[in-house]
Design a protein around this motif. Sequence first.
Motif, PDB file in Angstrom:
ATOM      1  N   ALA A   1      26.726  41.960  23.810  1.00 31.76           N
ATOM      2  CA  ALA A   1      26.313  42.693  25.004  1.00 31.76           C
ATOM      3  C   ALA A   1      24.980  43.396  24.776  1.00 31.76           C
ATOM      4  N   ARG A   2      24.627  43.715  23.542  1.00 24.84           N
ATOM      5  CA  ARG A   2      23.370  44.418  23.250  1.00 24.84           C
ATOM      6  C   ARG A   2      22.277  43.453  23.245  1.00 24.84           C
TER       7      ARG A   2
ATOM      8  N   GLU B   1      36.797  41.028  17.009  1.00 23.30           N
ATOM      9  CA  GLU B   1      36.412  40.430  18.285  1.00 23.30           C
ATOM     10  C   GLU B   1      35.685  41.450  19.157  1.00 23.30           C
ATOM     11  N   GLN B   2      36.148  42.686  19.120  1.00 20.31           N
ATOM     12  CA  GLN B   2      35.518  43.731  19.918  1.00 20.31           C
ATOM     13  C   GLN B   2      34.095  43.978  19.450  1.00 20.31           C
ATOM     14  N   ARG B   3      33.863  43.986  18.117  1.00 16.38           N
ATOM     15  CA  ARG B   3      32.501  44.177  17.586  1.00 16.38           C
ATOM     16  C   ARG B   3      31.598  43.028  18.003  1.00 16.38           C
ATOM     17  N   GLU B   4      32.127  41.801  17.987  1.00 15.74           N
ATOM     18  CA  GLU B   4      31.329  40.644  18.399  1.00 15.74           C
ATOM     19  C   GLU B   4      30.925  40.767  19.856  1.00 15.74           C
ATOM     20  N   ARG B   5      31.843  41.202  20.706  1.00 20.35           N
ATOM     21  CA  ARG B   5      31.545  41.375  22.112  1.00 20.35           C
ATOM     22  C   ARG B   5      30.507  42.476  22.313  1.00 20.35           C
ATOM     23  N   ASP B   6      30.637  43.562  21.547  1.00 22.68           N
ATOM     24  CA  ASP B   6      29.664  44.644  21.670  1.00 22.68           C
ATOM     25  C   ASP B   6      28.277  44.193  21.227  1.00 22.68           C
ATOM     26  N   ASP B   7      28.247  43.420  20.107  1.00 23.33           N
ATOM     27  CA  ASP B   7      26.952  42.922  19.635  1.00 23.33           C
ATOM     28  C   ASP B   7      26.323  41.967  20.622  1.00 23.33           C
TER      29      ASP B   7
ATOM     30  N   SER C   1      39.670  44.197  16.294  1.00 27.92           N
ATOM     31  CA  SER C   1      38.457  45.001  16.115  1.00 27.92           C
ATOM     32  C   SER C   1      37.251  44.101  15.833  1.00 27.92           C
TER      33      SER C   1
END
Length: 74
Positions: free
Chosen positions: A73-74, A65-71, A63
């Motif tokens: 991408a923004r 790593e997923q938040r880092e990727r989402d951040d 989770s």
Amino acid sequence: MGGFSIWHWLIVLVVVLLVFGTKRLTSGARDLGKAVNEFKKGMHGDEDDKSAARIGEDKAPSSAEQRERDDAAR
């Protein structure tokens, strides 16, 4: 009187062959061999399932790593 000699075992073998017959003994041995093979396959199948589950867990992002990727991408 201590142990069985080869002659004792031969007599037992002849009696067993007379009682059961060779056909029943060979089919019983074949069935036993198939059961052992299925058991071995089942044991190896459990290990394969566990290793596949571990591989799937390794590939799935955590989770954090997923938040880092989402951040990113923004």
